[in-house]
Design an enzyme around this catalytic site. Structure first.
Site, mmCIF file in Angstrom:
data_model
loop_
_atom_site.group_PDB
_atom_site.id
_atom_site.type_symbol
_atom_site.label_atom_id
_atom_site.label_comp_id
_atom_site.label_asym_id
_atom_site.label_seq_id
_atom_site.Cartn_x
_atom_site.Cartn_y
_atom_site.Cartn_z
ATOM 1 C CB SER A 169 -0.851 0.144 1.382
ATOM 2 O OG SER A 169 -1.331 1.275 1.646
ATOM 3 C CG HIS B 3 -3.963 -1.674 -1.720
ATOM 4 N ND1 HIS B 3 -4.783 -2.339 -2.216
ATOM 5 C CD2 HIS B 3 -4.161 -0.843 -0.819
ATOM 6 C CE1 HIS B 3 -5.766 -1.970 -1.469
ATOM 7 N NE2 HIS B 3 -5.573 -1.319 -0.437
ATOM 8 C CG ASP C 122 -4.869 2.180 0.400
ATOM 9 O OD1 ASP C 122 -5.943 1.383 0.559
ATOM 10 O OD2 ASP C 122 -3.983 1.870 1.340
ATOM 11 C CG MET D 54 -7.925 7.119 2.489
ATOM 12 S SD MET D 54 -7.253 6.888 4.160
ATOM 13 C CE MET D 54 -6.636 5.563 3.998
ATOM 14 C CG HIS E 33 -8.965 0.265 -0.725
ATOM 15 N ND1 HIS E 33 -8.520 -0.168 0.525
ATOM 16 C CD2 HIS E 33 -10.507 0.178 -0.531
ATOM 17 C CE1 HIS E 33 -9.358 -0.118 1.327
ATOM 18 N NE2 HIS E 33 -10.616 -0.076 0.817
ATOM 19 C CG MET F 156 -11.066 3.158 1.944
ATOM 20 S SD MET F 156 -9.653 3.145 2.856
ATOM 21 C CE MET F 156 -8.377 3.496 1.457
ATOM 22 C CG MET G 280 -11.420 -3.049 4.778
ATOM 23 S SD MET G 280 -9.850 -2.513 4.042
ATOM 24 C CE MET G 280 -9.052 -1.830 5.142
ATOM 25 C CG ASP H 220 -5.994 -3.064 3.037
ATOM 26 O OD1 ASP H 220 -5.039 -2.731 3.565
ATOM 27 O OD2 ASP H 220 -6.530 -2.085 2.212
#
Ligand code: DX5
Ligand code: ZN
Length: 225
Positions: free
Chosen positions: A9, A34, A36, A38, A68, A70, A139, A177
């Protein structure tokens, strides 16, 4: 079961040197990146968007980029990430008004699709979605931050999802993850995961290659039992 995939990540990378960090981790043996995303709304933190994904592609990253999301809402940003070079796009069902439509949108944009279930999110989401998924991401921390502690109850959930994947008869990745380290990755693999996200465990180490090698050794040992 599939060959194991290690997906560092980049949340724990040095953002000021993101291109170099991504290259370094890939040449150290990582399989996927990966990524992320957000939004300070679905989760209480803010990271990077499609422009940064595109910048990594322009920098020369050819490995799969595993986005990913979020973010809430989900749908509007899907095509932007596909155009920015995402390979897989995963989202949280609570963040989408119509999860099945979100999956269709991801496929229509040319990416594989993953569904992400938080530690407290029930598996019933999979009842009617598993047949359309390429990946299930469990998760093992609550989303929003790197460096949190692995929640051990998720091991039972991994076993449960592994069974659902076997029952589906489809080739679906089972990704975990949050808090994944060399000392617990064997148990995670034994429970049935095959794609392993690790942020702080890899980027927090001096030598990325030795951590990734140690992770592979633990996975092979767990699978051999
Ligand atoms: C958390 C992110 C994770 C996180 C993992 O919301 O989805 O990908 O970066 O970091 P570690 O491995 O440090 O728990
Ligand atoms: Zn993640």
């Amino acid at each position: 079961m599939r060959e194991p995939v290690i997906a560092p990540s980049i949340l724990s990378a040095d953002f000021a040197r993101l291109g170099e960090e991504t290259e370094a981790v890939l040449s150290a043996g990582a399989d996927w990146v990966h990524f992320d995303v957000m939004d300070n709304h679905y989760v209480p933190n803010l990271t990077v968007g499609p422009m940064v994904c595109e910048a990594l592609r322009k920098h020369g990253v050819t490995a799969p980029i595993d986005v990913h999301l979020m973010v809430k809402p989900v749908d509007r940003i899907i095509s932007d990430f596909a155009a920015a070079g995402a390979s897989n796009i995963s989202f949280h069902p609570e963040a989408s008004e119509h999860p099945h439509r979100s999956i269709q949108m991801i496929h229509d944009a040319g990416c594989t699709a993953g569904l992400v279930l938080n530690p407290g999110t029930p598996l019933h989401w999979l009842d009617w979605l598993i047949k359309d998924l390429d990946l299930v991401l469990l998760m093992s921390v609550n989303p929003g931050f790197g460096g949190q502690k692995f929640i051990p109850e998720v091991l039972d959930k991994i076993r449960d999802v592994r069974q659902r994947i076997e029952d589906s008869g489809r080739d679906i990745g089972l990704q975990v993850d949050g808090g994944v380290k060399v000392d617990n990755i064997g148990r995670i693999a034994a429970a049935g995961a095959d794609i392993f996200v690790a942020g702080s465990a890899i980027f927090g180490a001096e030598d990325y290659a030795s951590v990734i090698r140690a992770m592979h050794d633990q996975i092979s040992e767990a699978r051999a039992k």
